[in-house]
Design a protein around this motif. Structure first.
Motif, PDB file in Angstrom:
ATOM      1  N   ARG A 104       0.814  -1.217   0.000  1.00 49.01           N
ATOM      2  CA  ARG A 104       0.000   0.000   0.000  1.00 49.01           C
ATOM      3  C   ARG A 104       0.843   1.261   0.000  1.00 49.01           C
ATOM      4  NH1 ARG A 104      -5.000   1.329   4.210  1.00 49.01           N
ATOM      5  NH2 ARG A 104      -5.572   3.346   3.281  1.00 49.01           N
ATOM      6  N   THR A 105       1.950   1.233   0.713  1.00 55.79           N
ATOM      7  CA  THR A 105       2.799   2.425   0.821  1.00 55.79           C
ATOM      8  C   THR A 105       3.778   2.569  -0.339  1.00 55.79           C
ATOM      9  OG1 THR A 105       4.387   1.171   2.149  1.00 55.79           O
ATOM     10  CG2 THR A 105       2.689   2.401   3.349  1.00 55.79           C
ATOM     11  N   GLY A 106       3.829   1.572  -1.211  1.00 49.02           N
ATOM     12  CA  GLY A 106       4.785   1.603  -2.312  1.00 49.02           C
ATOM     13  C   GLY A 106       6.159   1.098  -1.928  1.00 49.02           C
ATOM     14  N   ALA A 107       6.307   0.613  -0.686  1.00 49.72           N
ATOM     15  CA  ALA A 107       7.613   0.159  -0.227  1.00 49.72           C
ATOM     16  C   ALA A 107       8.001  -1.186  -0.825  1.00 49.72           C
ATOM     17  CB  ALA A 107       7.623   0.062   1.300  1.00 49.72           C
ATOM     18  N   MET A 108       6.999  -1.985  -1.224  1.00 51.67           N
ATOM     19  CA  MET A 108       7.298  -3.313  -1.757  1.00 51.67           C
ATOM     20  C   MET A 108       8.197  -3.214  -2.982  1.00 51.67           C
ATOM     21  SD  MET A 108       6.717  -6.535  -1.163  1.00 51.67           S
ATOM     22  CE  MET A 108       5.149  -6.743  -0.324  1.00 51.67           C
ATOM     23  N   ALA A 109       7.825  -2.345  -3.920  1.00 54.12           N
ATOM     24  CA  ALA A 109       8.631  -2.186  -5.140  1.00 54.12           C
ATOM     25  C   ALA A 109      10.024  -1.660  -4.810  1.00 54.12           C
ATOM     26  CB  ALA A 109       7.927  -1.245  -6.106  1.00 54.12           C
ATOM     27  N   ALA A 165      15.763  -8.401  -6.549  1.00 52.85           N
ATOM     28  CA  ALA A 165      15.041  -9.675  -6.549  1.00 52.85           C
ATOM     29  C   ALA A 165      14.774 -10.131  -7.976  1.00 52.85           C
ATOM     30  CB  ALA A 165      13.720  -9.518  -5.794  1.00 52.85           C
ATOM     31  N   PRO A 166      14.858 -11.446  -8.261  1.00 52.04           N
ATOM     32  CA  PRO A 166      14.577 -11.958  -9.601  1.00 52.04           C
ATOM     33  C   PRO A 166      13.116 -11.730  -9.985  1.00 52.04           C
ATOM     34  CG  PRO A 166      14.854 -13.758  -8.036  1.00 52.04           C
ATOM     35  CD  PRO A 166      15.261 -12.513  -7.325  1.00 52.04           C
ATOM     36  N   ILE A 181       5.412 -12.297  -5.277  1.00 54.97           N
ATOM     37  CA  ILE A 181       5.156 -11.492  -4.077  1.00 54.97           C
ATOM     38  C   ILE A 181       4.073 -10.451  -4.343  1.00 54.97           C
ATOM     39  CG2 ILE A 181       6.160  -9.784  -2.514  1.00 54.97           C
ATOM     40  CD1 ILE A 181       8.758 -11.339  -2.631  1.00 54.97           C
ATOM     41  N   ARG A 182       4.165  -9.781  -5.482  1.00 51.84           N
ATOM     42  CA  ARG A 182       3.184  -8.742  -5.793  1.00 51.84           C
ATOM     43  C   ARG A 182       1.785  -9.331  -5.966  1.00 51.84           C
ATOM     44  NH1 ARG A 182       5.585  -3.964  -7.441  1.00 51.84           N
ATOM     45  NH2 ARG A 182       3.528  -3.060  -7.047  1.00 51.84           N
ATOM     46  N   ALA A 187       0.463 -10.119  -2.460  1.00 54.05           N
ATOM     47  CA  ALA A 187       0.195  -8.964  -1.604  1.00 54.05           C
ATOM     48  C   ALA A 187      -0.941  -8.090  -2.122  1.00 54.05           C
ATOM     49  CB  ALA A 187       1.469  -8.129  -1.452  1.00 54.05           C
ATOM     50  N   ALA A 188      -1.115  -8.033  -3.450  1.00 52.66           N
ATOM     51  CA  ALA A 188      -2.088  -7.111  -4.033  1.00 52.66           C
ATOM     52  C   ALA A 188      -3.516  -7.287  -3.510  1.00 52.66           C
ATOM     53  CB  ALA A 188      -2.054  -7.232  -5.555  1.00 52.66           C
ATOM     54  N   PRO A 189      -4.063  -8.528  -3.404  1.00 52.22           N
ATOM     55  CA  PRO A 189      -5.445  -8.674  -2.933  1.00 52.22           C
ATOM     56  C   PRO A 189      -5.673  -8.180  -1.503  1.00 52.22           C
ATOM     57  CG  PRO A 189      -4.673 -10.684  -4.001  1.00 52.22           C
ATOM     58  CD  PRO A 189      -3.482  -9.820  -3.801  1.00 52.22           C
TER      59      PRO A 189
END
Length: 508
Positions: free
Chosen positions: A19-24, A32-33, A40-41, A44-46
């Motif tokens: 949500r915070t954009g920290a994942m990317a 990360a490959p 992961i995305r 996490a998205a749902p």
């Protein structure tokens, strides 16, 4: 049942990063490959709507971690010192976590002080500022003592911090148990024990009386260390949730431009940070366990000033000698001896091949020598070291986690001050001094003297022990217990050692 609650907590962690954009940001920093990024995305998205929003004014990674709570902030503090692992951009974002977090209201701090010390703040202090630094567990106010006018630093725990930490620790335990069940190969790393160690360290920070005692002991140990200072503790103004120490002016260790403007030699400071840490760990067996940039200042004369003594580490004398031999072996490129020390200490199972382990250690150590730190990828080095330990069956030693973690943090601080520092060359003088004092004839004589002194305490009891042994021999038990020596034999040994005590002690 805390399982569902903890699962939700971990899902919310991923959702908050999304949500915070920290994942990317994190995935980019860790390089990360692509398949892992997609997986992961998609997971996490749902759940994005479950994530905490955080403070939109903060950078994404800092925004996510601060929203998740103090335990996550602690991990972020460690990573902030490792730009070579997480990248320069993410390291700068995470550095805010060290001492620039949102403070809690001063009125709450005053109320906590009044309750803890039994007197209103206005009676204790003639001046009391707004927060000058705020970290994950406490914040600091600048004040003046009403009696003397001396300027002091008053540290106050955050309200409700104990409950918040316990919630996070429970989730970490849940994750560690799930990892052990789903990945048997991970069990050698003892994830549950690692979390237990982390819990014990953090809970020690939540009682400022313990921190006060640590500061006093650390100050006594380091009183003669040139160029190093610990603020003076004010015991009568300290308690479980409040601690008061003398105020010392200085420049934060992360403020490179200000350090340069003040005319300090950053290369000398970088080497001194490493050398002081090793001296405290090896010489004293008691070291600062949270030595990041936020807890180090540079005084006007170049003195290094240590702050925040909530996390301190201890190492017993035997382990200190083992680690000194390992470091010294690396410095001398004697990988065979480094491997032998690992086997002698029981760090590697005895059925593994010593020569093969020595070759693997050479592959770890050789890239370091003759290169400055800016050309070494610590991320790749640590990854290869992990592969080596896994292949040779080494288990995680939970009693050394804090030492290993702090070594990483201290190296990160030194790299901030001098990106080209060679950690081995900077470490050599301290390690060589310790080796000379602790491994050799002088050390053997000293150890023997200590052993005999302990045994000699039984001297006054030897007549009674001898009499009891003779009685037992005259009236043996139906099924006597097995002994390597008959009782009278042990008495003779004790008598001989007692007689030798004075002679050996005189040689030390």
């Amino acid at each position: 049942m805390r399982g569902p609650h903890n699962l939700v907590r971990l899902i919310r962690t991923g959702a908050t990063f999304e949500r915070t954009g920290a994942m990317a940001v994190v995935l980019d920093a860790m390089d990360a490959p692509k398949p892992l990024r997609v997986a992961i995305r998609l997971f996490a998205a749902p759940f994005r709507w479950l994530g905490y929003e955080g403070d939109p004014a903060m950078p994404p990674a800092t925004r996510a971690i601060t929203a998740l709570g103090p335990a996550y902030i602690k991990f972020g503090q460690i990573l902030s010192t490792r730009p070579d692992v997480v990248g320069d951009e993410l390291a700068v974002q995470l550095r805010v976590l060290q001492d620039s977090l949102p403070p809690f209201p001063t009125a709450q701090a005053k109320r906590a002080i009044a309750i803890e010390l039994g007197q209103p703040v206005d009676r204790l202090f003639s001046e009391f500022s707004e927060p000058v630094a705020a970290a994950s567990i406490a914040q600091v106010h600048r004040a003046k003592l009403a009696e003397t006018g001396e300027t002091v630093a008053v540290k106050v725990l955050r309200p409700g911090i104990e409950k918040a930490f316990r919630r996070d620790i429970e989730a970490f335990y849940f994750a560690a148990r799930m990892i052990e069940r789903l990945s048997p190969a991970s069990r050698r790393l003892r994830p549950v024990e690692v979390i237990a160690h982390f819990e014990s360290v953090v809970l020690g920070e939540l009682d400022l009386r313990l921190e006060a005692a640590s500061a006093a002991e650390f100050s006594a140990n380091t009183a003669k260390d040139e160029g190093f200072e610990v603020p003076v503790l004010r015991w009568h103004l300290s308690g479980r949730r409040v601690m008061t120490m003398g105020w010392i002016n200085g420049i934060g260790a992360a403020e490179v431009a200000q350090i340069d403007a003040a005319g300090h030699d950053r290369k000398r400071l970088a080497a001194r940070v490493l050398q002081l840490f090793l001296a405290h760990a090896l010489r004293d067996g008691y070291f600062h366990g949270d030595m990041h940039q936020g807890n180090l200042k540079v005084g006007p004369d170049g003195t290094l000033i240590a702050l925040d003594f909530g996390i301190m580490g201890r190492i017993d004398e035997y382990t200190r000698r083992v680690y000194a031999e390992i470091i010294f072996g690396f410095i001398r490129k004697d990988y065979r001896r480094v491997a032998e020390v690992h086997f002698e200490a029981g760090y590697v199972p005895a059925d593994r091949d010593v020569d093969a382990f020595a070759s693997a250690l050479r592959a770890v150590g050789e890239p370091i020598f003759g290169m400055d730190a800016s050309r070494i990828s610590m991320a790749r080095l640590l990854n290869y070291l992990f592969e080596v330990t896994e292949r040779f069956g080494m288990e995680t030693r939970t009693e050394l986690i804090l030492l290993q973690r702090t070594m990483v943090v201290v190296e990160g601080v030194a790299r901030t001050l001098d990106p080209h520092i060679n950690i081995w060359e900077a470490s050599r003088p301290v390690v060589e001094d310790y080796i000379r004092e602790s491994i050799g004839p002088k050390a053997v004589a000293r150890d023997l003297g200590r052993t005999v002194q302990v045994l000699s305490r039984f001297g006054p009891r030897l007549p009674a022990l001898a009499e009891a042994a003779l009685v037992r021999q005259s009236h043996p038990e139906p099924e006597p217990r097995r002994r390597d020596l008959p009782p009278i034999g042990w008495i003779a040994v004790g008598a001989a050692l007692t007689a030798a005590a004075g002679w050996v002690a005189s040689l030390v």
